[in-house]
Design a protein around this motif. Structure first.
Motif: not given
Length: 279
Positions: A3-5, A108-118, A10-14
């Motif tokens: 939703l944030q994306t 990254p193991a659980y949130v696909t869009s975060v994993k894709e950044a790496f 795109e901030n994990i803390g928020l």
């Protein structure tokens, strides 16, 4: 996070904060029930203590114990509360907290869009000469499990990287320096909240901050365990004030135990928070 994306935040803390608000909003009915039980406890306690006093020393008398349970249940019925009602919220929250702990530990193991950044950098490192040795050594210093060289295990290690690790990676693989810098910038945008890396622990952040003279960062990291302890202590204080009878019995063993727990648990939280990820 998805939703944030959609709105460009795109901030994990928020994301963690918003998730917490949603969970507590869903638990509001149970919170009201718990607070109702706490307030009524002040009225019920004198009657419950009178029943306990009435049957004191009759633990071996099964008939007397059954009678005591009946009279105790009658008091709960009189005030319209369920003695297990105050525990229901905690029972529901625990599985969420256990699951959330694993997610935040390795997002990254659980949130696909975060994993894709790496992934693009991870794929490049898998085929780079000397990368496995470098990442294995880095994983060891960061307490990350690294058994084999795959895209996903590389992502796991990169997610725990500190600024010094990114610099060392760029120095070790100059041909990938532009890709490393780009990945680091994207990761920092996602991982840093109020100047703190949520994947790193306050203790680690403070150690690095003192070495580099970043006093404000050290203070910010110290505030995490301090606020965790303070808010837990305040919550226990408010709950205790709501549930205590007007004439509290200081000799009551349960009250004494709860008082000790309300002091020790915030301190334990502070100690745990020093070594756990900021998130």
């Amino acid at each position: 996070y998805w939703l944030q994306t959609q709105i460009g935040l795109e901030n994990i803390g928020l994301c963690i904060i918003l998730f917490t608000i949603v969970i507590y909003l869903l638990l509001t009915p149970l919170t009201i029930q718990q607070q109702k039980f706490s307030k009524l406890s002040a009225k019920m306690n004198p009657e419950l203590q009178a029943i306990q006093k009435k049957y004191k020393g009759k633990n071996q008398d099964q008939a007397a114990m059954m009678k005591m349970n009946e009279e105790t249940q009658a008091v709960y019925t009189k005030y319209g509360v369920n003695p297990m009602g105050s525990c229901l919220q905690l029972i529901i929250q625990m599985p969420i907290l256990f699951a959330l702990y694993r997610v935040i530990w390795n997002i990254p193991a659980y949130v696909t869009s975060v994993k894709e950044a790496f992934l693009p950098l991870a794929t490049s490192l898998v085929s780079a000469s000397g990368a496995e040795s470098f990442l294995s050594e880095a994983a060891s210093s960061l307490n990350v499990t690294f058994k084999e060289m795959t895209d996903l295990t590389v992502v796991d290690v990169l997610y725990k990287f500190k600024p010094s690790n990114w610099s060392a990676l760029a120095d070790a693989f100059p041909s990938l320096s532009s890709q490393i810098t780009s990945t680091q910038e994207n990761v920092d945008k996602m991982n840093y909240f109020l100047g703190l890396n949520i994947a790193d622990s306050p203790m680690s952040i403070m150690t690095s901050a003192f070495q580099t003279g970043a006093i404000l960062m050290a203070i910010g990291a110290l505030m995490i365990p301090f606020l965790a302890a303070l808010t837990q202590w305040l919550n226990a204080k408010l709950m205790s004030a709501a549930s205590s009878a007007p004439a509290a019995d200081d000799n009551n063993s349960m009250a004494s135990t709860m008082k000790t727990m309300n002091t020790v648990m915030p301190l334990m939280s502070a100690v745990f928070c020093l070594t756990l990820p900021v998130g």
